[in-house]
Scaffold this motif. Structure first.
Motif, PDB file in Angstrom:
ATOM      1  N   SER A 161     -16.146  15.518  21.378  1.00 17.32           N
ATOM      2  CA  SER A 161     -16.110  14.342  22.259  1.00 17.32           C
ATOM      3  C   SER A 161     -17.213  13.356  21.903  1.00 17.32           C
ATOM      4  N   ILE A 169     -11.361  13.983  25.345  1.00 13.03           N
ATOM      5  CA  ILE A 169     -11.193  15.176  24.517  1.00 13.03           C
ATOM      6  C   ILE A 169     -11.749  16.387  25.240  1.00 13.03           C
TER       7      ILE A 169
ATOM      8  N   ILE B 148      -6.740  20.403  20.432  1.00 10.34           N
ATOM      9  CA  ILE B 148      -8.137  20.186  20.831  1.00 10.34           C
ATOM     10  C   ILE B 148      -8.806  21.500  21.192  1.00 10.34           C
TER      11      ILE B 148
END
Lengths: 180, 180
Positions: A161, A169, B148
């Motif tokens: 992130s 994210i 992610i």
DNA sequence: GTCTATAATTTGATAGAC
DNA sequence: GTCTATCAAATTATAGAC
């Protein structure tokens, strides 16, 4: 705040920006309004300062966290509380977890500093393991494994992130967390 | 291997040990048997060198990975293949992912270097997203989220394994990976 | 606790010869 | 491509005065 604490506070920010090599005695001295030689009065060596920064970071983190049982008793999920502490750090400080960054640099850390970083993960993993071991939710994985996976995804998502300057994210990553 | 490539190879090791501040032109020069001034012939500035190191790391990583479809067609799980590449890196090199370490230092990276690190995650996330989007396994989370979470847990677990000098932490973390 | 002064080393980078 | 020589700056650390 004592001068010593001021130095630690400034050093923490520098380390979280760029690691152990990203602060100097002169820089810290300038920011708190003294000379670099005076910093050596408070901390004999850079290793001593670095270790104290990591130690206080860990203590503050665990203190903010509280005990898993207390969180449970208040009707909240300890794992969510843990993740929320990471999230607050990312959103408010806009900085990496100090021990997450230092941990990646383990190979070059002086012994005292690396020891404190190891201690951070020892304590956080134990905390998470306790939280999962008292979980009412059924799981195929044991508490220790769940603890490792949880802290791993939080540290990794925080890093990604930050480099992408995109907090969504991190938010996306914690949605998949296994609750306690 | 050309001299330029030798310099990149040595620099990569130094960066993976301690980040962007952990290599100097003099150090690299000494290791390949030339003088620091000669390094400036190959790379005008440190930023140029750092960016090239990150770029080649990414290219080599993606190259070793291959395409998700090719892995699937060979009867293997692309997500497991991705995790195995990380695992090999940890076991063989005993070093952090270069972009995982640099990503945590994003605040202090020169623009070109930070750009290359962002590109690493752009490419790996796209790869994982594609792998998950063609998955035959049912999932409540969408492919992007799974991508992610996967890269996050791998980067985080790698870091924690390194600082604790315990690869079983990484092995334990990847056992919980959601397959593709 | 803080200062001046300084030692010893390392850093990124450049000019110019070969 | 590589060298010598050099610069200007930054680094950790220490000695000793106040």
């Amino acid at each position: 705040m004592t001068r010593k604490q001021e130095l630690i506070a400034v050093a923490q920010i520098k380390v979280r920006e760029g690691g152990y090599n990203n602060f100097s005695f002169r820089e810290l001295a300038k920011e708190v309004g003294i000379k670099s030689a005076s910093v050596h009065y408070h901390f004999p060596t850079k290793e001593d300062l670095g270790a104290e920064v990591a130690k206080q970071y860990t203590d503050a983190f665990m203190n903010a966290l509280g005990e898993p049982k207390a969180i449970s008793d208040a009707g909240n999920d300890p794992i969510i509380a843990f993740a929320t502490l990471f999230k607050s750090s990312l959103h408010q400080d806009k900085q990496m977890c100090l021990c997450g960054l230092l941990g990646a640099e383990a190979d070059i850390l002086p012994d005292l500093v690396r020891g404190e970083v190891k201690h951070f993960f020892k304590r956080t993993l134990l905390w998470l393991e306790q939280a999962y071991s008292h979980s009412k939710q059924p799981n195929t994985l044991d508490a220790k494994q769940l603890a490792i996976q949880t802290i791993s995804v939080l540290e990794g998502a925080m890093m990604i992130s930050i480099v992408n300057e995109d907090n969504s994210i991190f938010d996306s990553a914690i949605e998949g967390l296994i609750k306690g």
